[in-house]
Design an enzyme around this catalytic site. Structure first.
Site, short mmCIF file in Angstrom:
data_model
loop_
_atom_site.label_atom_id
_atom_site.label_comp_id
_atom_site.label_asym_id
_atom_site.label_seq_id
_atom_site.Cartn_x
_atom_site.Cartn_y
_atom_site.Cartn_z
N TYR A 162 0.84 -1.20 0.00
CA TYR A 162 0.00 0.00 0.00
C TYR A 162 0.88 1.25 0.00
O TYR A 162 2.01 1.24 0.48
CB TYR A 162 -0.94 0.02 1.21
CG TYR A 162 -0.30 0.47 2.50
CD1 TYR A 162 -0.51 1.75 2.99
CD2 TYR A 162 0.53 -0.38 3.22
CE1 TYR A 162 0.09 2.17 4.18
CE2 TYR A 162 1.13 0.03 4.40
CZ TYR A 162 0.91 1.30 4.87
OH TYR A 162 1.52 1.71 6.02
N PHE A 264 3.19 9.81 4.80
CA PHE A 264 3.65 9.12 3.58
C PHE A 264 4.24 7.79 4.03
O PHE A 264 5.18 7.75 4.82
CB PHE A 264 4.72 9.95 2.86
CG PHE A 264 5.33 9.23 1.69
CD1 PHE A 264 5.00 9.60 0.39
CD2 PHE A 264 6.25 8.20 1.86
CE1 PHE A 264 5.57 8.94 -0.71
CE2 PHE A 264 6.82 7.53 0.79
CZ PHE A 264 6.48 7.91 -0.51
N GLU A 265 3.67 6.72 3.51
CA GLU A 265 4.22 5.38 3.73
C GLU A 265 4.03 4.57 2.47
O GLU A 265 2.97 4.64 1.82
CB GLU A 265 3.50 4.64 4.86
CG GLU A 265 3.72 5.17 6.25
CD GLU A 265 2.97 4.36 7.30
OE1 GLU A 265 3.48 4.23 8.41
OE2 GLU A 265 1.86 3.87 6.99
N ILE A 266 5.02 3.81 2.10
CA ILE A 266 4.86 2.73 1.13
C ILE A 266 5.38 1.49 1.85
O ILE A 266 6.55 1.44 2.23
CB ILE A 266 5.64 2.98 -0.17
CG1 ILE A 266 5.11 4.25 -0.86
CG2 ILE A 266 5.54 1.77 -1.09
CD1 ILE A 266 5.85 4.61 -2.14
#
Length: 384
Positions: A162, A264-266
């Site tokens: 995600y 913000f994260e991946i």
């Protein structure tokens, strides 16, 4: 300062690795490989109907800089039913499949065991003490949801990866590659752009709870964990007395308050879905700190990553330009690699090109805030 104290401080030294553990995935501009296989990934936004314009801004920016080439699906989450205006506006601008989901009732709200009146008293106390968002019940629900529940939303269960996107953000560099593919290729589990100092008032007991859990389960300290620690300068047997000051473990050593900003994260949702992470979240949830204090998902994710992951499983997306006021990540453009006459990106001239730059057509002022510099420099020691 005694030899024992010097040895204690040295034991928390962040040792630089013998080889780089985290290099940028991309340097400068290149033609996006639009025919390459995709990962099982989704872009996720938690928003309210009233945040429609901010959501439009964020998705337009992401489409311009990334998703117009890769067309990943987007799932919008809301604890209330979606309004038609939000659905219509966001559907028009997204290039991938778009889904609008309402969060299941059992995932948004107080845990079953909690006394609601006591929780609201705790939030009122936080409001009176000036804790940022401390008096907003919905904010506490959001922090709890993002800390340990979001990855079990039925619409997200089919996906592994995600990318969390917030309303009112801007992507200020072109992203001509697929970050999900790069994360999988390099065996990464958690990616970030910005690292900040947490607000001390919001987490007075969090670090003590985390380190008590770490000690109980005999989880060893690592070089990555040490990036989060400011060791106590007191000698034994006085060192444990420092534990009374807050944000310290039972031995008196302190959390430096650095954390990855989860706006913000991946990341790999399968990591969050492990029993190891679930047990950790359940322990924190039963403590009640999501309501009696204002524990955020950013420090929860960060301390969990420092405790459970290897340094090489983290990635700093230093090539991605990102703005969520008042903070930003602003890469410098790579000299001679901006593809000034590209049909893909459009013709143009880009300044701030330097030989050490890594950005692709970044349009920003590269002046990070002091907390970002302090924490990023500290964390990057573990990479190279």
């Amino acid at each position: 300062m005694s030899a024992e104290t010097l040895f204690h401080i040295y034991s928390y030294e962040v040792k630089r690795p013998s080889r780089p553990l985290d290099e940028p995935f991309n340097r400068g501009c290149r033609e996006p490989d639009v025919l390459a296989p995709r990962e099982n990934a989704v872009i996720v936004m938690l928003a309210r109907n009233r945040e429609r314009q901010g959501a439009v801004q964020s998705i337009k920016s992401l489409e311009k800089q990334f998703n117009r080439w890769f067309h990943y699906p987007i799932i919008f989450l809301n604890d209330d039913p979606w309004e038609e205006a939000f659905i219509n506006d966001l559907t028009k601008i997204a290039s991938g499949n778009v889904t609008f989901e309402q969060i299941p009732k059992g995932m948004w709200g107080f845990p079953e065991w909690m006394d609601h009146d006591l929780a609201r008293q705790g939030m009122k106390r936080q409001e009176d003490e000036g804790v940022l968002y401390g008096g907003l019940e919905s904010y506490h629900h959001m922090c709890r949801f993002n800390s340990g529940l979001f990855f079990d939303v039925p619409a997200l269960k089919p996906y592994k990866w995600y990318w969390r996107v917030e309303p009112d953000v801007e992507f200020i560099c072109a992203i001509p590659y697929d970050p999900f593919v790069a994360m999988a290729k390099h065996k990464k589990k958690y990616g970030f752009t910005v690292a900040l100092l947490e607000l001390r008032q919001t987490v007075p007991t969090l670090f003590r709870k985390v380190t008590d859990y770490k000690a109980k389960h005999k989880i060893p300290s690592t070089n990555l964990w040490n990036t989060m620690i400011n060791p106590s300068w007191l000698p034994q047997p006085f060192r444990p007395l420092m534990s009374r000051l807050g944000n310290r473990d039972a031995s008196g050593d302190a959390w430096n308050l650095c954390h990855f900003w989860s706006n913000f994260e991946i990341a790999d949702m399968d990591w969050f879905r492990t029993q190891e992470y679930r047990d950790f979240f359940e322990y924190l949830d039963l403590d009640g700190g999501f309501y009696f204090e204002r524990w955020g998902d950013a420090p929860i994710h960060s301390l969990a990553a420092a405790m459970f992951l290897k340094a090489e499983e983290l990635h700093h997306f230093e090539d991605i330009g990102y703005v969520h006021h008042p903070f930003q990540s602003c890469p410098k453009n790579k000299l001679g690699a901006q593809m000034a006459f590209s049909k893909t990106f459009g013709a143009g001239y880009w300044d701030k090109e330097v030989s050490s730059g890594i950005g692709c057509r970044c349009a920003c002022n590269p002046r990070p805030t002091l907390p970002d510099l302090v924490c990023i420099d500290r964390i990057k020691q573990v990479f190279r």
